[in-house]
Design a protein around this motif. Structure first.
Motif, short mmCIF file in Angstrom:
data_model
loop_
_atom_site.label_atom_id
_atom_site.label_comp_id
_atom_site.label_asym_id
_atom_site.label_seq_id
_atom_site.Cartn_x
_atom_site.Cartn_y
_atom_site.Cartn_z
N LEU A 1 -45.83 -27.57 -19.06
CA LEU A 1 -45.51 -28.57 -18.03
C LEU A 1 -46.60 -28.59 -16.97
N LEU A 2 -47.05 -29.80 -16.63
CA LEU A 2 -47.88 -30.04 -15.45
C LEU A 2 -47.16 -31.09 -14.63
N SER A 3 -46.84 -30.77 -13.37
CA SER A 3 -46.04 -31.70 -12.57
C SER A 3 -46.67 -31.93 -11.21
N ILE A 4 -46.43 -33.12 -10.68
CA ILE A 4 -46.86 -33.52 -9.33
C ILE A 4 -45.65 -34.13 -8.63
N THR A 5 -45.39 -33.68 -7.43
CA THR A 5 -44.31 -34.25 -6.63
C THR A 5 -44.92 -35.00 -5.45
N LEU A 6 -44.66 -36.31 -5.38
CA LEU A 6 -45.16 -37.12 -4.28
C LEU A 6 -44.11 -37.17 -3.18
N SER A 7 -44.53 -36.90 -1.96
CA SER A 7 -43.59 -36.83 -0.83
C SER A 7 -43.28 -38.24 -0.36
N THR A 8 -42.27 -38.82 -0.92
CA THR A 8 -41.84 -40.16 -0.55
C THR A 8 -40.41 -40.09 -0.03
N ARG A 9 -39.96 -41.23 0.50
CA ARG A 9 -38.57 -41.28 0.98
C ARG A 9 -37.62 -40.92 -0.14
N ILE A 10 -37.88 -41.48 -1.32
CA ILE A 10 -37.20 -41.06 -2.54
C ILE A 10 -38.25 -40.31 -3.35
N PRO A 11 -38.19 -38.99 -3.44
CA PRO A 11 -39.27 -38.22 -4.08
C PRO A 11 -39.58 -38.72 -5.48
N THR A 12 -40.86 -38.75 -5.79
CA THR A 12 -41.34 -39.19 -7.09
C THR A 12 -41.99 -38.00 -7.79
N VAL A 13 -41.58 -37.74 -9.03
CA VAL A 13 -42.10 -36.61 -9.79
C VAL A 13 -42.80 -37.13 -11.04
N LEU A 14 -44.07 -36.77 -11.20
CA LEU A 14 -44.84 -37.08 -12.40
C LEU A 14 -44.90 -35.81 -13.24
N MET A 15 -44.64 -35.94 -14.54
CA MET A 15 -44.60 -34.76 -15.42
C MET A 15 -45.35 -35.02 -16.71
N TRP A 16 -46.19 -34.08 -17.07
CA TRP A 16 -46.88 -34.09 -18.35
C TRP A 16 -46.35 -32.93 -19.18
N PHE A 17 -46.07 -33.18 -20.46
CA PHE A 17 -45.50 -32.15 -21.33
C PHE A 17 -46.46 -31.85 -22.48
N ARG A 18 -46.49 -30.59 -22.86
CA ARG A 18 -47.18 -30.16 -24.07
C ARG A 18 -46.17 -29.48 -24.99
N ALA A 19 -46.26 -29.84 -26.27
CA ALA A 19 -45.32 -29.29 -27.25
C ALA A 19 -45.64 -27.83 -27.54
N GLU A 20 -44.67 -27.17 -28.11
CA GLU A 20 -44.83 -25.77 -28.51
C GLU A 20 -45.97 -25.66 -29.53
N ALA A 21 -46.85 -24.70 -29.31
CA ALA A 21 -47.95 -24.43 -30.24
C ALA A 21 -47.73 -23.04 -30.82
N GLN A 22 -46.98 -22.98 -31.91
CA GLN A 22 -46.67 -21.67 -32.49
C GLN A 22 -47.95 -20.98 -32.94
N GLN A 23 -48.03 -19.70 -32.63
CA GLN A 23 -49.18 -18.90 -33.01
C GLN A 23 -48.73 -17.71 -33.85
N VAL A 24 -49.50 -17.41 -34.86
CA VAL A 24 -49.29 -16.19 -35.63
C VAL A 24 -50.32 -15.18 -35.13
N VAL A 25 -49.84 -14.19 -34.37
CA VAL A 25 -50.73 -13.20 -33.75
C VAL A 25 -50.68 -11.91 -34.54
N GLU A 26 -51.83 -11.42 -34.94
CA GLU A 26 -51.91 -10.14 -35.65
C GLU A 26 -52.21 -9.03 -34.64
N TRP A 27 -51.34 -8.06 -34.59
CA TRP A 27 -51.51 -6.92 -33.70
C TRP A 27 -51.95 -5.71 -34.52
N ALA A 28 -52.75 -4.85 -33.89
CA ALA A 28 -53.09 -3.56 -34.51
C ALA A 28 -51.98 -2.59 -34.18
N GLY A 29 -50.86 -2.68 -34.90
CA GLY A 29 -49.67 -1.88 -34.60
C GLY A 29 -48.67 -2.72 -33.82
#
Length: 715
Positions: free
Chosen positions: A398-426
């Motif tokens: 999420l990236l969001s911006i809130t504009l200070s208005t009489r009726i607050p305005t919120v802009l939101m950008w979304f990024r989907a889940e990016a599943q990762q397969v992480v290999e750990w040493a143990g």
């Protein structure tokens, strides 16, 4: 009994009380240069035994004594002693000099090493990106050290690490792309990695050589290359099947970026020449890492700016801002490389494809408003907003911006889940087992362990967050221009009333600031009168110091409020203008001596006041203490590293002289604490280098300096 491996963080590894057997060490009183203690087989290296209280000259010769007597640095390279066939180096530790001797076979002439390093440096410059650079570096360190396995190990934001490049001889399992948990390298070890750049364990089965007498075993060995290492680390290497190891720090801008980790199955050492070459090679690698990362950030900034230019060219006309945002949604989504975009303005809502459901978006908007008006961003939304776990597949970032208005305005950008397969040493989540009373031991398994990381999105880049700041300013500009057009079309009386109210508000603000300045000047004048009449020199000095501090406060206040106060400001521009005023107050002889290198950093305006006061205090201290008031070079550097900024004030004067604990120091510490920052001194060789670091992000909560600036007209 289950123990947390982070208990290793409390192990005093710099107080090991012993050295490795690859050399010997003399502990020398710094005042009279007599031998206070030693470690290792001194007769084997120096040809004679040592005695407590013995003059150092009897063992080391007059050249070593003369070099230590005139040394100004904390570390002195004493060179090669042909008679002993030893390389000698000394490091200062409190009241002692720690003089280390190591055998040198002279098998690799310095000119050969320098020529080879020059060729490797050219290869580093030609690499296309960070991945290729790290692999070239692994190959080069493999040639230089001769170890069986060389890995380039990079630290991540959560302090875990990943092997980004590897060169191995003789096969065996590869650790490339394997992750290692943060607990594998304790915090105090990371601090030593910055201070002591090359560390070698020639044989993991070595017997530590204790310091004699035993009373000196608490001497700080942080800068001793022969220092005996932690038994826990030795067992860690044995568990990996390693017979010898070496590590070289990759330090970028004073911060630990990563390590060159070298492993050998059989005992193997590195001479002092090879260690110095490795340190220089790592410095060259760090510079190229910085260049490659900066080039990547630059390309990202160019991309964002290009999208901005295309977007702003279409954002005009007489339509309301909500409709303008809805019509420009595709460009806004592309600008921040998001998967979806949404706008919430009161009862109105606009969603692009792939957004969460309308109810969920409104819920996120209500939560995001509580994060403040500055751009908020996270790549792990379900972690900070648990309700998002239900739709993490569409909105993990999420990236969001809130504009200070009489009726607050919120802009939101979304990024989907990016599943990762992480290999750990143990397994990084497996706790260490220990019976009651047993000493803590490191993990024993390094078998590949796979983890699927969920509910995480691609992180938002610094260029994208900066672009969000600029977008706020642009939207306010659009709203302001719209207001001007509306006012021009409104009734003359209504326009006049509004202008009159605005004038009254501006007048009030200016009057308040004017009164603050007048009050400060009255206090300064009163202190000047008191100074003139003071008979006691001590009182007079204190009053003069108070005048200087108040003048600094007045200067900072005047500079910040020269323009309209906004929520976020460009710290580099603010400090640059502040330093221009400071040069005038210091006198014309300082105009060319106060130099700057300021990177653009956006911070809250309220924090800028404290940063400005800290800067003025540090510059005044440098002027006062480094050169006793006489003109001398002072440099000011502002730089950003991830989510923190660093302000560095350095002089070339006489360095620190005692511990100053006056009013200025107390005020400085209070301001640093208020910003959740740190401040430390460093030897500038010569002079003093003071480093102030603090988070960029504002604290949660608090009001916005622009409340009501967009009070209407969103329809």
């Amino acid at each position: 009994m289950v123990l947390d491996i982070t208990e290793c963080d409390r192990e005093p590894i710099h107080l090991s009380g012993a050295i490795q057997p690859g050399g010997c060490m003399l502990i020398v009183n710094a005042v009279d240069l007599t031998v206070a203690g030693a470690a290792g087989d001194v007769p084997a290296f120096l040809g004679r035994a040592w005695q407590e209280g013995q003059p150092l000259a009897d063992l080391a010769g007059e050249a070593v004594v003369d070099a230590l007597a005139h040394a100004r640095a904390q570390r002195v390279q004493l060179g090669y002693d042909a008679r002993l066939a030893c390389d000698i180096v000394a490091a200062r530790s409190g009241d002692y000099w720690l003089v280390q001797y190591e055998r040198s076979d002279g098998s690799q002439p310095a000119l050969d090493v320098l020529g080879w390093m020059d060729e490797i440096g050219l290869q580093f410059e030609k690499t296309a990106g960070l991945t290729e650079l790290c692999q070239r570096a692994a190959d080069a360190f493999s040639v230089l050290t001769g170890y069986d396995r060389v890995m380039i190990y990079r630290f991540l934001d959560d302090d875990s690490g990943v092997v980004v490049a590897e060169t191995a001889r003789g096969g065996g399992d590869s650790f490339r792309n394997h992750h290692f948990p943060a607990s594998d390298i304790p915090q105090q070890a990371r601090a030593l990695y910055v201070r002591n750049r090359v560390r070698v364990i020639a044989d993991v089965h070595y017997d530590p050589q204790p310091i004699e007498p035993a009373a000196l075993r608490t001497v700080d060995l942080s800068d001793v290359e022969l220092r005996s290492v932690s038994p826990i680390h030795i067992q860690y290497l044995k568990n990996m099947g390693v017979g010898a190891s070496a590590s070289v720090s990759i330090v970028r801008d004073g911060l630990l970026w990563g390590l060159v980790a070298c492993h050998n199955q059989t005992p193997r050492s590195l001479g002092m020449t090879q260690r110095r070459a490795a340190q220089l090679l790592a410095s060259g690698l760090a510079r190229q890492v910085a260049a490659k990362e900066e080039a990547e950030r630059y390309r990202d900034r160019i991309r964002v700016h290009a999208e901005e230019d295309a977007l702003y060219g279409r954002m005009g006309g007489d339509k309301g801002l909500f409709h303008l945002l809805a019509e420009s949604s595709d460009s806004l989504r592309k600008m921040f490389d998001a998967d979806a975009f949404a706008v919430v303005h009161g009862a109105k809502i606009f969603l692009t494809e792939l957004c969460p459901d309308e109810y969920d978006v409104r819920e996120i908007a209500d939560w995001a408003r509580g994060c403040g008006p500055a751009p908020y961003h996270t790549a792990e939304l379900p972690k900070v907003f648990p309700a998002a776990a239900a739709y993490a597949g569409r909105a993990s970032g999420l990236l969001s911006i809130t504009l200070s208005t009489r009726i607050p305005t919120v802009l939101m950008w979304f990024r989907a889940e990016a599943q990762q397969v992480v290999e750990w040493a143990g397994n990084p989540h497996k706790a260490t087992q220990a019976a009651p009373g047993e000493a803590l031991t490191p993990r024993a398994s390094f078998a590949a362990w796979t983890e699927i990381v969920r509910s995480q999105a691609r992180p938002w880049s610094a260029a994208e967050v900066e672009g969000a700041h600029r977008l706020i300013a642009k939207l306010y500009d659009i709203r302001q221009n719209r207001r001007i057009r509306d006012l021009a079309e409104s009734l003359t009386v209504a326009a006049a009333d509004k202008d009159r109210l605005l004038e009254q508000k501006d007048t009030l603000i200016k009057e308040v600031n004017h009164r603050v300045q007048n009050s400060i000047q009255l206090v300064i004048a009163f202190l000047a009168l008191q100074t003139r009449d003071a008979g006691d020199p001590g009182v007079k000095t204190s009053l003069e110091e108070a005048q200087r501090r108040l003048s600094a406060v007045a200067l900072v206040h005047r500079r910040l409020y020269a323009d309209d106060n906004v929520e976020s400001i460009n710290l580099s521009r603010y400090l640059d203008e502040l330093l221009d005023d400071l040069r005038l107050s210091m006198g014309p002889e300082w105009s060319d001596l106060l130099t700057t290198d300021l990177a653009p950093v956006m911070i809250p305006a309220d924090n800028a006041v404290n940063v400005g006061l800290i800067l003025v205090e540090l510059v005044i201290n440098a002027q006062k203490y480094a050169y006793d008031g006489a003109p001398g070079p002072i440099s000011v550097v502002l730089e950003q590293h991830r989510a923190r900024f660093r302000l560095i004030v350095a002089d070339r004067g006489k360095g620190r002289n005692g511990n100053r604990r006056g009013f200025g120091s107390r005020m400085l510490n209070a301001m640093v604490k208020r910003l959740s920052g740190t401040i430390e001194d460093d030897d500038n060789q010569p002079g003093l280098r003071v480093i102030f670091a603090a988070p960029i992000a504002p604290t949660q909560g608090g009001g916005t300096g622009q409340d009501g600036a967009m009070a209407d007209g969103m329809d």
